[in-house]
Design an enzyme around this catalytic site. Structure first.
Site, PDB file in Angstrom:
ATOM      1  CE  LYS A 114      -3.444  -2.507   2.640  1.00 32.77           C
ATOM      2  NZ  LYS A 114      -4.172  -2.566   3.922  1.00 32.77           N
ATOM      3  CG  HIS A 156     -11.438  18.859   3.761  1.00 36.38           C
ATOM      4  ND1 HIS A 156     -11.442  19.374   5.029  1.00 36.38           N
ATOM      5  CD2 HIS A 156     -12.729  18.517   3.484  1.00 36.38           C
ATOM      6  CE1 HIS A 156     -12.677  19.320   5.519  1.00 36.38           C
ATOM      7  NE2 HIS A 156     -13.471  18.805   4.603  1.00 36.38           N
ATOM      8  NE  ARG A 190     -11.790  10.277   9.487  1.00 37.39           N
ATOM      9  CZ  ARG A 190     -12.189   9.048   9.781  1.00 37.39           C
ATOM     10  NH1 ARG A 190     -12.691   8.296   8.823  1.00 37.39           N
ATOM     11  NH2 ARG A 190     -12.085   8.586  10.995  1.00 37.39           N
ATOM     12  NE  ARG A 246       6.897 -14.666   9.344  1.00 35.68           N
ATOM     13  CZ  ARG A 246       7.928 -14.234   8.615  1.00 35.68           C
ATOM     14  NH1 ARG A 246       8.943 -15.021   8.372  1.00 35.68           N
ATOM     15  NH2 ARG A 246       7.926 -13.010   8.112  1.00 35.68           N
ATOM     16  NE  ARG A 272      -6.844  -6.525  11.811  1.00 28.80           N
ATOM     17  CZ  ARG A 272      -5.885  -6.365  10.916  1.00 28.80           C
ATOM     18  NH1 ARG A 272      -6.109  -5.685   9.823  1.00 28.80           N
ATOM     19  NH2 ARG A 272      -4.694  -6.887  11.107  1.00 28.80           N
TER      20      ARG A 272
END
Ligand SMILES: [Zn+2]
Length: 322
Positions: A61, A110, A133, A190, A305
């Site tokens: 991302k 904004h 925001r 892992r 979550r």
């Protein structure tokens, strides 16, 4: 937070408008949006004015624009130009938007940072960072060599350089240089649960909670499956599923690529109609229903979550790991 496909929509939308253009002027209207640039607004502006945006690159991302020296005429002949040393990093946060606008368009409510770009026939003159925001932000960072010598991420003209802030994360499933063998090797070591591994940015980047649940559902695997028991074919299945869900979301958001209004929510329409597990608590599993089996999607707490699974086609492993 935008998921990987939304960030990719922004990258594709942006690259055609900004690549090869010089940043003529920068205006910081709200210093909070450049708070991650430790040396302040004057340094931020000084680094950017006169630089050429040579590309728009994404890994996971993370999104950045490598900056070439304008005197090198990088835009006209990238082959002879020296490699860029710095990049403009963009964190979209919850509500950040990168918009191409004509100077005649009134400022957005904004609007935080304005870039005036060199003239290009038929293209808007300004790139605007708008953020309601203020969780997002911009800063200038160094480009460093990638640890595997491959491209930094998905780009139009890939270079073996990566923004310093993104150097610690693994490649994402849409990256052409993603190595399944390396992923599988690391995954087996892992000794954790499968979903926790999918969310681990050091193993594979860009898979958030929604995409993890959707990929696991498509691959018919439970989130608590111990990674050291995963067969190669199962690991391949869940990774291919993650890639497929992301590509589907990209297809759904594809209509906005040519829009001047590059919105982080460009792909959000996808979620209204295409989810199979995430957010479908209490609804019938579509795959089971198609096979004539009645099964209800279940939600369970997972790492603060939630996880959404079908108890029939994604059975819980006996020796599950969270
Ligand atoms: Zn099912």
């Amino acid at each position: 937070m935008p998921e990987l496909p939304e960030v990719e929509v922004v990258r594709r939308g942006l690259v055609n408008w900004v690549r090869g253009r010089t940043i003529d002027a920068v205006e910081v209207l709200d210093p909070r949006s450049i708070r991650r640039h430790a040396l302040g607004a004057a340094d931020f502006i000084g680094n950017l004015e006169g630089a050429v945006v040579s590309d728009v690159v994404r890994r996971g991302k993370f999104l950045w624009m490598p900056l070439a020296d304008s005197t090198a005429a990088a835009a006209e002949d990238p082959g002879t130009a020296p490699a860029p040393k710095a990049a403009l990093m963009a964190h979209l946060g919850m509500s950040g938007q990168l918009l191409m606008q004509d100077p005649s368009v009134p400022d957005e409510k904004h609007l935080k940072v304005r870039f005036r770009l060199s003239h290009r026939e038929g293209m808007p003159g300004q790139l605007r960072f708008v953020d309601q925001r203020i969780f997002g932000g911009l800063f200038v960072t160094s480009l460093v060599p990638t640890d595997d010598g491959g491209p930094g991420g998905l780009a139009e003209s890939p270079l073996p350089l990566i923004a310093e802030e993104a150097a610690h994360i693994a490649r994402d499933p849409l990256d052409p240089a993603f190595s399944f063998d390396l992923f599988y090797q690391r995954l087996r070591k892992r000794r954790t649960g499968l979903k926790r591994a999918l969310l681990d940015q050091g193993l594979v980047s860009g898979i958030g909670n929604i995409y993890a649940d959707e990929a696991l559902w498509r691959a018919r695997l439970h989130y608590a499956r111990p990674t050291d028991t995963l067969r190669r074919s199962e690991a391949r299945r869940v990774l291919d599923s993650a890639r497929d869900v992301m590509l589907d979301a990209l297809d759904a958001g594809g209509t906005s690529f040519d829009s001047l209004y590059v919105n982080v929510n460009g792909a959000s329409g996808y979620f209204d109609r295409s989810l199979n597990a995430y957010g479908r608590t209490g609804e019938p599993c579509k795959r089971c229903a198609a096979a004539g089996i009645h099964s209800i999607i279940r939600r369970e707490q997972f790492m603060n979550r939630s996880s959404h699974t079908c108890p029939v086609c994604q059975p819980r492993p006996r020796n599950g790991r969270w």
